[in-house]
Design a protein around this motif. Structure first.
Motif, mmCIF file in Angstrom:
data_model
loop_
_atom_site.group_PDB
_atom_site.id
_atom_site.type_symbol
_atom_site.label_atom_id
_atom_site.label_comp_id
_atom_site.label_asym_id
_atom_site.label_seq_id
_atom_site.Cartn_x
_atom_site.Cartn_y
_atom_site.Cartn_z
ATOM 1 N N GLY A 66 -5.530 1.736 -4.472
ATOM 2 C CA GLY A 66 -4.618 1.737 -5.608
ATOM 3 C C GLY A 66 -3.178 2.043 -5.251
ATOM 4 N N LEU A 67 -2.785 1.650 -4.051
ATOM 5 C CA LEU A 67 -1.406 1.859 -3.606
ATOM 6 C C LEU A 67 -0.770 0.508 -3.304
ATOM 7 C CD1 LEU A 67 -1.968 5.009 -1.438
ATOM 8 C CD2 LEU A 67 -0.636 4.878 -3.546
ATOM 9 N N PRO A 68 0.542 0.393 -3.534
ATOM 10 C CA PRO A 68 1.172 -0.930 -3.449
ATOM 11 C C PRO A 68 1.367 -1.483 -2.048
ATOM 12 C CG PRO A 68 2.811 0.730 -3.997
ATOM 13 C CD PRO A 68 1.460 1.412 -4.033
ATOM 14 N N MET A 69 1.413 -0.625 -1.035
ATOM 15 C CA MET A 69 1.732 -1.106 0.312
ATOM 16 C C MET A 69 0.636 -0.740 1.301
ATOM 17 S SD MET A 69 5.770 -0.150 0.694
ATOM 18 C CE MET A 69 5.642 1.522 0.075
ATOM 19 N N SER A 70 0.415 -1.650 2.247
ATOM 20 C CA SER A 70 -0.496 -1.392 3.350
ATOM 21 C C SER A 70 0.020 -2.136 4.574
ATOM 22 C CB SER A 70 -1.906 -1.862 2.998
ATOM 23 O OG SER A 70 -2.794 -1.579 4.056
#
Length: 194
Positions: A66-70
């Motif tokens: 559930g986080l925008p960046m990877s």
């Protein structure tokens, strides 16, 4: 996750004080390890085609946590290179990496363990990084990519613009995706070995 649970998982980083912080020279020595750098070169991890084999892992890690960046970040001696990325915009996405001094990932690579930052603005190892002060990164979790030869070549990590509490389930999920990234990297070794 409570502070006590976090300290149990990552005792070297969870409650970092000036006395307990990893020494910069030790982190730099890990980054500059010749064997580790030879491993990165042998796997050709900075070549453009690497991203195609790892981008779906970034996308799934980002979605699952559930986080925008990877990113799949390959930590070199002087820079970190994003071999694959998801959700990264602006100059950071275009540049495809940063100077290593800005890197959160270098700590995971140096320790060969996960590195978790729930509030980057208050974490002494990264609070002064331009990724925090200029670009607004507030949370980060990264797991090292350790090859079968024992070298931590980089990390699979997630990041976001807000503080975030990472659960044990989150960290297990990230470890699983990091394992898959290493499996694909090792498969690549077989493909490129003459």
């Amino acid at each position: 996750m409570s502070d006590i649970e976090l300290m149990d998982l990552f005792p070297q980083f969870a409650s970092v004080t000036p006395e307990s912080a990893p020494r910069r020279d030790a982190v730099a020595a890990a980054r500059q390890d010749r064997g580790r750098l030879r491993e990165i070169a042998a796997l050709r991890l900075t070549e453009p085609d690497v991203g195609r084999t790892l981008e779906d892992i970034c996308r799934e890690a980002s979605k699952s946590l559930g986080l925008p960046m990877s990113f799949v970040s390959i930590v070199l001696d002087e820079a970190q290179h994003f071999a694959a990325q998801h959700g990264v915009g602006g100059w950071l996405g275009e540049a495809g990496g940063t100077p290593v001094e800005w890197s959160f990932c270098q700590y995971s690579v140096a320790a060969k363990q996960g590195f978790v930052v729930e509030d980057a603005a208050r974490h002494m190892l990264v609070q002064d990084s331009p990724l925090v002060t200029q670009d607004g990164v507030r949370c980060y979790a990264g797991m090292p990519l350790v090859t079968t030869r024992g070298f931590a070549v980089g990390t699979l990590c997630v990041a976001g613009p807000d503080t975030h509490v990472f659960t044990e389930s989150d960290l297990q999920t990230l470890r699983r995706y990091a394992g898959e990234a290493v499996r694909r990297i090792e498969t690549r070794r077989v493909e490129i070995t003459p």
